[in-house]
Design a protein around this motif. Structure first.
Motif, mmCIF file in Angstrom:
data_model
loop_
_atom_site.group_PDB
_atom_site.id
_atom_site.type_symbol
_atom_site.label_atom_id
_atom_site.label_comp_id
_atom_site.label_asym_id
_atom_site.label_seq_id
_atom_site.Cartn_x
_atom_site.Cartn_y
_atom_site.Cartn_z
ATOM 1 N N UNK A 220 0.902 -1.204 0.044
ATOM 2 C CA UNK A 220 0.008 -0.057 0.140
ATOM 3 C C UNK A 220 0.863 1.369 0.008
ATOM 4 N N UNK A 221 2.034 1.294 0.667
ATOM 5 C CA UNK A 221 2.813 2.341 0.846
ATOM 6 C C UNK A 221 3.495 2.589 -0.392
ATOM 7 N N UNK A 222 3.840 1.372 -1.098
ATOM 8 C CA UNK A 222 4.559 1.587 -2.454
ATOM 9 C C UNK A 222 3.408 2.216 -3.184
ATOM 10 N N UNK A 223 2.252 1.704 -3.363
ATOM 11 C CA UNK A 223 1.395 2.231 -4.501
ATOM 12 C C UNK A 223 0.972 3.745 -4.338
ATOM 13 N N UNK A 224 1.220 4.177 -3.039
ATOM 14 C CA UNK A 224 1.093 5.554 -2.574
ATOM 15 C C UNK A 224 2.448 6.552 -3.301
ATOM 16 N N UNK A 225 3.468 5.661 -2.805
ATOM 17 C CA UNK A 225 4.743 6.384 -3.575
ATOM 18 C C UNK A 225 4.713 6.555 -5.067
ATOM 19 N N UNK A 226 3.940 5.512 -5.678
ATOM 20 C CA UNK A 226 3.921 5.537 -6.890
ATOM 21 C C UNK A 226 2.885 6.403 -7.659
ATOM 22 N N UNK A 227 2.414 7.111 -6.806
ATOM 23 C CA UNK A 227 1.064 8.036 -7.096
ATOM 24 C C UNK A 227 -0.332 7.660 -7.145
ATOM 25 N N UNK A 228 -0.541 6.544 -6.647
ATOM 26 C CA UNK A 228 -1.952 5.797 -6.730
ATOM 27 C C UNK A 228 -2.747 6.513 -5.622
ATOM 28 N N UNK A 229 -3.894 7.189 -5.801
ATOM 29 C CA UNK A 229 -4.645 7.933 -4.983
ATOM 30 C C UNK A 229 -6.091 7.269 -4.802
ATOM 31 N N UNK A 230 -6.686 7.638 -3.668
ATOM 32 C CA UNK A 230 -7.988 7.224 -3.345
ATOM 33 C C UNK A 230 -8.749 7.408 -4.738
ATOM 34 N N UNK A 231 -9.728 6.484 -5.180
ATOM 35 C CA UNK A 231 -10.469 6.450 -6.360
ATOM 36 C C UNK A 231 -9.873 6.113 -7.688
ATOM 37 N N UNK A 232 -8.670 5.980 -7.644
ATOM 38 C CA UNK A 232 -8.100 5.402 -8.932
ATOM 39 C C UNK A 232 -8.162 4.098 -8.862
ATOM 40 N N UNK A 233 -7.842 3.423 -9.946
ATOM 41 C CA UNK A 233 -8.099 1.946 -10.251
ATOM 42 C C UNK A 233 -6.714 1.585 -10.998
ATOM 43 N N UNK A 234 -6.331 0.424 -9.932
ATOM 44 C CA UNK A 234 -5.080 -0.361 -10.431
ATOM 45 C C UNK A 234 -5.741 -1.854 -11.008
ATOM 46 N N UNK A 235 -4.793 -2.023 -12.242
ATOM 47 C CA UNK A 235 -5.065 -3.141 -12.860
ATOM 48 C C UNK A 235 -4.192 -4.213 -12.505
ATOM 49 N N UNK A 236 -4.564 -5.224 -11.984
ATOM 50 C CA UNK A 236 -3.846 -6.466 -11.399
ATOM 51 C C UNK A 236 -3.834 -7.661 -12.448
ATOM 52 N N UNK A 237 -2.957 -7.984 -12.919
ATOM 53 C CA UNK A 237 -2.577 -9.244 -13.982
ATOM 54 C C UNK A 237 -1.780 -10.186 -13.329
ATOM 55 N N UNK A 238 -2.273 -11.152 -12.335
ATOM 56 C CA UNK A 238 -1.148 -12.013 -11.755
ATOM 57 C C UNK A 238 -2.016 -13.263 -11.858
#
Length: 617
Positions: free
Chosen positions: A145-163
């Motif tokens: 979660x902290x890494x995502x925030x450091x990469x600029x991900x904010x509340x309301x964004x949508x992250x695609x997960x392909x795993x």
């Protein structure tokens, strides 16, 4: 952690958990329903399952309000249980309430049982399982979660997960929930084109993937697929790449080595207080045209419904090991690998392999080794394993099993009976579950029910709490009451787990699910249809469970030769069969999820041969 969060985490103490959830399987003919569901103490006149079900549909606000207050940890209480209007496609539950899904799935269990195993990763290589505790999963989630925030991900964004199914995939979902971002998990068998469609529609700036996947002893270059996809996705700014294998893959300036960067982050990530109706995730599913539609599920209602169905449909108890062998890229994985089991503080299995690798005993060897108590799989896989005979099952000790489940399509009587008699030794109830991506969780199943209630092979049987089904005449929309009727199976009142809309297409949502028969949700249209898969599927299916049949009914009996088009999870793609029978082979839509695309051509050729013989099905 702030005092406000700490206070909410203590709302469910370990002693209360034991009182709430420890309900004996054999209760006898006379029992008190409150021993299974303590909230029922406050429901006047309710003393058995039948009474509890009636209360749940007749006093919906009281039922769901009580269950939500008891079973979820809230930051701020809700002021309105439900505010729903099917005519407008408006569905809102627990308005005014604030909570965080990851806290409900992790933090509160870390407070009471930090070393309890949260997940068991059953890797493709047999005997190399990895166990992760709630404490470890929380730390993993916070770092990510902290890494995502450091990469600029904010509340309301949508992250695609392909795993593929792996702990980091689960942690990625929970990390998004923790920081207030939505996730869009895409099945790791999709083509680059299908992946790109979903990234663009979700407008993701961040994609999370792995260098390679491993399945059935084969290595799949997933990073290469992502590289091809993002070439056509201008919104993507970074791709976080985890390492499933030791093989290096080409990295660009856009790519971020996930594990390396994640370990630089703190193990504490303050959870964001989310409104009950904020988006939790998008999940894309193909309609009758094959055009992906992004179903939207929200926070509180979805979490409550998945946890309740997981608890009561499968008779899950604290200490059990729950084995759902679906992929996390499907709704089954979301609801019954991740959110339902973790909300209940359970131990969930994450299965990476196939049912026949390295041999047809893989499932049952895993059951013995991991001590699985509830097993949930697809009928197609059960039919496949049935063909290999009983020996592959009987080679392994399955005494830990208590409940067997089937999901994804109707299960034929022969497969049901083999599943019950051979796999379950005739002592495990088989719950044939009926639901959709759109419903969020199980809607119809043989359990929960009164003790010793009969289960009829191949039938889903009973609506779950709060689900009020109605069978409507497809011509005039009137309710049908005779036992030998076919028509539109609808649900006449809202429930917390249902999807709220189609991302960017609310009109399509209302037209598909609410306009055909005003005042109800259209679940499926039942038609008499038959599908033959060699000698196993040679029987009439009274139900054709497909979201698109609400609009398009199969006009003929379906004769399938040799092989059926199946997804990599083993589910038959009925949309393709229907288009073949209707002679609309130019409208097959997205076929990227098929395990063997050539099977479609085989079905088309077989149908043409049958049609040329003049046979009327």
């Amino acid at each position: 952690m702030c005092s406000l969060w700490r206070g909410t985490l203590l709302t469910l103490t370990s002693s209360l958990n034991r009182r709430v959830f420890q309900c004996c399987r054999q209760l006898g003919r006379s029992y008190n329903i409150a021993s299974c569901m303590p909230e029922a103490v406050a429901f006047q006149g309710v003393s058995d399952h039948s009474g509890l079900y009636k209360f749940s549909v007749n006093e919906s606000d009281r039922f769901w309000g009580a269950v939500a207050r008891q079973r979820l940890s809230w930051i701020s209480p809700f002021h309105t249980v439900q505010n729903c209007d099917f005519s407008q496609g408006k569905i809102k539950w627990f308005e005014g309430g604030k909570l965080n899904v990851s806290v409900n799935c992790l933090d509160r269990h870390v407070q009471t049982c930090p070393e309890r195993v949260a997940l068991i990763w059953e890797r493709d290589e047999p005997g190399t399982e990895v166990k992760i505790t709630y404490r470890q999963l929380l730390e993993l989630t916070c770092r990510l979660g902290n890494l995502l925030k450091r990469q600029g991900v904010r509340r309301g964004d949508c992250v695609t997960i392909y795993m593929p199914p792996c702990p980091l995939a689960m942690a990625s979902m929970l990390a998004c929930a923790r920081i207030g971002a939505a996730h869009n998990v895409v099945f790791a068998g999709f083509s680059s084109e299908a992946l790109a469609d979903r990234i663009r529609d979700a407008q993701s700036s961040t994609v999370i993937t792995v260098n390679q996947g491993v399945r059935g002893g084969k290595v799949v270059d997933l990073k290469r697929t992502v590289d091809q996809a993002v070439q056509n996705c201008p919104t993507v700014q970074q791709v976080l790449v985890a390492m499933r294998t030791e093989n290096t893959v080409p990295m660009t300036d856009r790519d971020v080595p996930l594990e390396e960067e994640m370990m630089k982050e703190d193990v504490v990530c303050e959870p964001v207080a989310m409104d009950s109706e904020d988006v939790l995730f998008l999940l894309y599913t193909s309609g009758s045209t094959g055009k992906p539609k992004g179903l939207v599920h929200t926070q509180a209602g979805y979490l409550l419904y998945t946890s309740l169905t997981h608890r009561y449909v499968f008779n899950y108890h604290d200490g059990d090991v729950f084995g759902c062998v679906a992929d996390i890229g499907w709704i089954t994985g979301h609801s019954y690998i991740v959110y339902g089991p973790l909300c209940n503080g359970g131990t969930t299995v994450l299965f990476e392999s196939t049912p026949v690798y390295p041999n047809p005993g893989r499932y049952w060897e895993m059951v013995e080794r991991l001590g699985i108590n509830q097993f949930y799989g697809a009928p197609t896989a059960i039919r496949l394993l049935l063909k290999y005979g009983d020996e592959w099952v009987q080679n392994y000790n399955r005494s830990s099993l208590k409940t067997l489940g089937s999901v994804g399509e109707p299960i034929n009587t022969e497969a049901w009976e083999w599943y019950h008699r051979v796999v379950g030794d005739g002592r495990c109830p088989v719950v044939d579950t009926w639901w959709q991506t759109e419903t969020g969780g199980i809607c119809i199943a043989p359990r929960p029910a009164d003790p010793e209630a009969e289960i009829v092979p191949g039938m889903a049987m009973h609506p779950f709490y709060g689900i009020k089904p109605a069978l409507l005449d497809t011509e005039v929309g009137e309710v049908l009451s005779s036992n030998d009727s076919t028509g539109a199976l609808c649900i006449s009142q809202a429930w917390p787990g249902m999807a709220r809309t189609i991302h960017n297409h609310h009109q399509r949502f209302t037209e598909t699910y609410f306009h055909p028969y005003p005042g109800v949700y259209v679940f499926v249209v039942l038609k008499k249809a038959v599908m033959v898969e060699e000698d196993v599927l040679a029987q009439q299916l009274r139900e054709m469970v497909s979201r698109s049949i609400a609009k398009y009914a199969c006009p003929d009996f379906i004769q399938v030769v040799r092989c059926l088009p199946k997804t990599r999870s083993g589910k038959i793609m009925r949309r393709v069969l229907r288009k073949v029978v209707e002679r609309n082979t130019d409208e097959l839509g997205d076929l990227s999820t098929l395990d063997d695309p050539d099977s479609v051509h085989e079905v088309i050729r077989g149908h043409r041969r049958l049609r040329g013989d003049g046979k009327q099905q």
